[in-house]
Write a protein that holds these residues in place. Structure first.
Motif, PDB file in Angstrom:
ATOM      1  N   ASP A  53       8.654   3.004  -6.685  1.00 48.40           N
ATOM      2  CA  ASP A  53       9.310   2.806  -5.398  1.00 48.40           C
ATOM      3  C   ASP A  53       9.895   1.400  -5.362  1.00 48.40           C
ATOM      4  OD1 ASP A  53       8.196   5.300  -4.349  1.00 48.40           O
ATOM      5  OD2 ASP A  53       6.295   4.255  -4.445  1.00 48.40           O
ATOM      6  N   ASP A  54       9.090   0.456  -5.858  1.00 43.73           N
ATOM      7  CA  ASP A  54       9.488  -0.960  -5.862  1.00 43.73           C
ATOM      8  C   ASP A  54       9.513  -1.471  -7.296  1.00 43.73           C
ATOM      9  OD1 ASP A  54       9.480  -0.906  -3.082  1.00 43.73           O
ATOM     10  OD2 ASP A  54       7.383  -1.468  -2.971  1.00 43.73           O
ATOM     11  N   VAL A  55      10.320  -2.500  -7.518  1.00 38.55           N
ATOM     12  CA  VAL A  55      10.462  -3.048  -8.867  1.00 38.55           C
ATOM     13  C   VAL A  55      10.328  -4.568  -8.811  1.00 38.55           C
ATOM     14  CG1 VAL A  55      11.944  -3.131 -10.919  1.00 38.55           C
ATOM     15  CG2 VAL A  55      12.204  -1.252  -9.307  1.00 38.55           C
ATOM     16  N   VAL A  56       9.607  -5.129  -9.780  1.00 37.33           N
ATOM     17  CA  VAL A  56       9.560  -6.587  -9.964  1.00 37.33           C
ATOM     18  C   VAL A  56       9.994  -6.829 -11.404  1.00 37.33           C
ATOM     19  CG1 VAL A  56       8.082  -8.635 -10.020  1.00 37.33           C
ATOM     20  CG2 VAL A  56       7.611  -6.815  -8.354  1.00 37.33           C
TER      21      VAL A  56
ATOM     22  N   ALA B 131      -1.492   6.540  -4.660  1.00 36.87           N
ATOM     23  CA  ALA B 131      -0.534   5.792  -3.843  1.00 36.87           C
ATOM     24  C   ALA B 131      -0.409   6.446  -2.465  1.00 36.87           C
ATOM     25  CB  ALA B 131       0.817   5.722  -4.548  1.00 36.87           C
ATOM     26  N   ALA B 132      -0.332   7.778  -2.451  1.00 39.53           N
ATOM     27  CA  ALA B 132      -0.189   8.486  -1.173  1.00 39.53           C
ATOM     28  C   ALA B 132      -1.405   8.263  -0.274  1.00 39.53           C
ATOM     29  CB  ALA B 132       0.014   9.976  -1.427  1.00 39.53           C
TER      30      ALA B 132
ATOM     31  N   PRO C 244       0.838  -1.199   0.000  1.00 37.55           N
ATOM     32  CA  PRO C 244       0.000   0.000   0.000  1.00 37.55           C
ATOM     33  C   PRO C 244       0.871   1.247   0.000  1.00 37.55           C
ATOM     34  CG  PRO C 244      -0.668  -1.488   1.756  1.00 37.55           C
ATOM     35  CD  PRO C 244       0.595  -2.033   1.183  1.00 37.55           C
ATOM     36  N   GLY C 245       0.408   2.246  -0.717  1.00 30.42           N
ATOM     37  CA  GLY C 245       1.129   3.508  -0.716  1.00 30.42           C
ATOM     38  C   GLY C 245       2.381   3.505  -1.566  1.00 30.42           C
TER      39      GLY C 245
END
Ligand SMILES: Nc1ncnc2c1ncn2[C@@H]1O[C@H](COP(=O)(O)OP(=O)(O)OP(=O)(O)O)[C@@H](O)[C@H]1O
Length: 292
Positions: free
Chosen positions: A197-200, A176-177, A26-27
């Motif tokens: 923010d994150d990577v897959v 997202a915020a 989340p976020g």
């Protein structure tokens, strides 16, 4: 948290997903990266319940989600399925109604979103009368109109000019915020590098790397170091335990092969001035190629 655990899927004899596991927090904006045919769309369709997995599970807030149980997910499919002849505003409001909003809320959300996406003056136009980039903004509005709890977007930035990227990004960041997990696929590595923010990273139907952008950089990035001196840096090649991977006049990029980076720095200072020294932070493009 949205969790994808050990998802597998075949089409006929062709296994296209192998134990795909990752989470979307989340976020956070999570970028889903992979080459053509690596399994991004298939994974996203399974997350959305449009397609059933042959193994594994998708869970939202700790509970498995099953087909027909995903009303609060917002999806922007790769094949954009809107009606070309319908007016933009009517179309978005109608989609809001389909998701269970009352008429007034559907209208209010539509107006707010079109305004936010700089499309307020196009609300009465048929979709097909808009440029492709503007049609794409309408697609974003369609995915967001019912204030979804989870957002899954297939290539939301492809075909957008830099201004439109900024507008769409602003809208997604706001969601997202507000605590919504946002998963989006993309081929545009430089863009993902700025946005997520994150990577897959998925390759051949398997997740080959995942984590925060910083974690991936650290994991893949500590091996290379850069040295810039004031004269030719060719002598670095002769140092024990050092392998030079790039040499361009006063600049050398090297990997340590048993050596110590501080020994290299000392050797450089003995020869004269050092202009720059430190680990090379890899680009997502380099990480992506290495993780393939
Ligand atoms: N309905 C289907 N029937 C048969 N094979 C399929 C089907 N959908 C996907 N595939 C195959 O599954 C593999 C993964 O496809 P998928 O569309 O998930 O990849 P992708 O990463 O989204 O690719 P792209 O970036 O090109 O959109 C491909 O080999 C594709 O041909």
């Amino acid at each position: 948290m949205l969790t994808v655990t050990a998802i597998s899927r075949s089409f006929g004899d062709h296994r296209v997903l192998h134990d795909v596991t990752f989470e979307v927090r989340p976020g956070r904006m999570t970028g889903f990266l992979g080459a053509n045919g690596s399994g991004k769309t298939t994974t996203m369709r399974i997350v959305l319940g449009v397609l059933a997995p042959h193994g594994g599970e998708v869970a939202w807030r700790g509970r498995p989600v099953r087909e027909g149980e995903r009303p609060s997910f917002g999806y922007m499919p790769e094949e954009r399925g809107l009606y070309p002849k319908m007016a933009v505003g009517d179309q978005i409001a109608w989609l809001g109604r389909l998701h269970g909003l009352d008429r007034a809320t559907a209208r209010a959300n539509t107006e707010r979103l079109l305004d936010r996406l700089d499309l307020a003056d196009r609300a009465g136009d048929q979709l097909e009368a808009l440029s492709l980039g503007n049609q794409q903004r309408v697609q974003i509005a369609a995915a967001l109109v019912h204030d979804p709890e989870v957002l899954v977007l297939d290539e939301p930035f492809s075909g957008l000019d830099p201004i439109a990227v900024g507008v769409v990004l602003g809208v997604l960041r706001e969601r997202a915020a507000a605590g919504v997990p946002v998963l989006f696929s993309s081929h545009q590595l430089a863009l993902v590098e700025q946005l997520c923010d994150d990577v897959v990273i998925i390759s051949g139907g398997r997740v080959t790397a995942s984590g925060t952008r910083e974690e991936l950089r650290e994991r893949y990035g500590t091996r290379r170091h850069e040295l810039v001196v004031s004269s030719d840096a060719g002598w670095v090649r002769d140092l024990p335990g050092v392998r030079v991977v790039e040499l361009d006049g006063p600049r050398a990029v090297f990997e340590l092969d048993g050596g110590d980076d501080q020994d290299v720095l000392r050797a450089a200072l003995e020869r004269g001035a050092v202009r720059a020294f430190g680990p090379v932070v890899p680009t997502l493009d380099e990480i992506f190629k290495e993780a393939m």
